[in-house]
Design an enzyme around this catalytic site. Sequence first.
Site, PDB file in Angstrom:
ATOM      1  N   GLU A 161       0.817  -1.207   0.000  1.00  0.00           N
ATOM      2  CA  GLU A 161       0.000   0.000   0.000  1.00  0.00           C
ATOM      3  C   GLU A 161       0.860   1.270   0.000  1.00  0.00           C
ATOM      4  OE1 GLU A 161      -2.527  -3.309   1.444  1.00  0.00           O
ATOM      5  OE2 GLU A 161      -0.525  -2.588   1.987  1.00  0.00           O
ATOM      6  N   GLU A 200     -15.783   0.539 -12.725  1.00  0.00           N
ATOM      7  CA  GLU A 200     -15.834  -0.497 -13.756  1.00  0.00           C
ATOM      8  C   GLU A 200     -16.557  -1.691 -13.164  1.00  0.00           C
ATOM      9  OE1 GLU A 200     -12.148  -1.725 -15.764  1.00  0.00           O
ATOM     10  OE2 GLU A 200     -12.879  -3.796 -15.710  1.00  0.00           O
TER      11      GLU A 200
END
Length: 521
Positions: free
Chosen positions: A190, A300
């Site tokens: 991350e 998406e």
Amino acid sequence: MLLYCILWLSLLYVLGVDSSSSRSVSISDATSINASAPIPESFVSFSIELAFFPDYAGNVSSPNTFSYNLLNNLGNLTGSKPAIRVGGNTQDYALYDPSLKVATNGTYTSSSSDYPTILSIGESFFESYSTWPDVQFTHGFNLANNGTAGHDTLVATAPLACNALSGGKLLAFELGNEPDLYKASATWNEQSYVTDWLNKTRIIKTLISSNCSAAYRYIAPSFAGTHNNLDMVKTWHAGLDTDKDIIQISSHNYISGATSPGVTLQGTLMNHTSTVSSISSQLTEMSSLSNYSLPFILGETNSLYNEGAPGLSNAFGAALWGLDFNLWCASQGIRRVHMHQGTNYRYAAWQPVATSKTTIGTKAPYYGSIAVAAMLGNLVVHNTSIANIALPSEREAAYLAYEDGKLARLLVVNMQAYNYTLSGTGTGPLNPAARGNVTYTFNLAGLESQSARVQRLSANGSDAVTGISWDGYSYNYELDAGRPVVLGNVTTGEMVTVAGNGSVSVVVPWSSAAVLTFLEC
């Protein structure tokens, strides 16, 4: 969440397996309805694979008017056209070639037969952003390529994208597609993702500020899901929005895979329980990130990843799934849904150009989007909120639409599969079995209406890939290039009576949906 109190609501449900069998279910705990916050404009939106965007939009000398007609249809229902995200897997393959005289030059490899994994884009690619007036776009930049070619592409295309999207066309930029699926390693976590993202977005900001005057903002992080190599919540805590340039939190969602074992039309797509489960983790993330006060979107999504499966993603059953999926998202606080598209993709709402694999045309999933738009109504004129009504079977779903606090519409989608062909593929001998139906009776105390107009989403069966209509209209390419055409063989103008106690009934055939619009007294 807005709370709309109804004095009482009950549902009587009769399922006709045949003419002599039935059952009734009473819903006794729906004395009030928790509805969503008002739905924002352009909730019904699309994501288009970057390599195929020129197919969908065309260019200045030859715009794709078929695609634009389909976008206009949705805009006419909701008050604003869909927002278009241009990205996907190929945005992280795209490298800029200043000598390229055409929009794209792609090479297909063993990695995928559906899209090019070696892709060059030229300056003319950006012409495609000029063909659809009054449409806003998100342009996706390549994050995955960290070499010289990737850096040079970023430097060259940031000003081109910025200038192409000036004049109010820019919704946002996006850097990287599904970086949580980049190759896992000890150095890719991350924090390293955030560092890379901040470094490159700052390069983009410098280039834009010195080359054009368009707005500067992002959707991020556009992760593929919730259980991959990067954790969205940890990513935000690591400082993804340090520069305060993210306007929407974007996540991607697919209910399953095109080749995943056990995937069926009935069990996977035409199944409300499956739909609820598919976004439950995203809703948890949305809640965990609520303190950032940013809208959470699906940047998406579609039925089955890997571009869908024939007989599933392109069938009428997928349109019914899309209707339930979008309205469930709306009812749960998802602020926009981008259904992903690509040339020759099985789950595409339309095929923008003819190819050796697929004919140009409007596909079944588009009709699901039309029905969603009709249920939402004009989001520019009204504050519209959506509430789900729990039904006893996972093969059905119901929703209420409130306009400015007043009950305006009711939708019922029946997802009991009925194949009109014996093969279940929409081709071959017809199914001799009669199609069942369900009679729904809703008792809505306080409903100030005496009648309701009924509009139906219909086809011959859940396996149909053609012959689909919404309220008697076809949007097929061959009729009028995607503009609505009234069909002579479909019943329209149907009305039902609302009793004085607020009781209203509607018969819904298996594998179909109906929207009731309550008329003013």
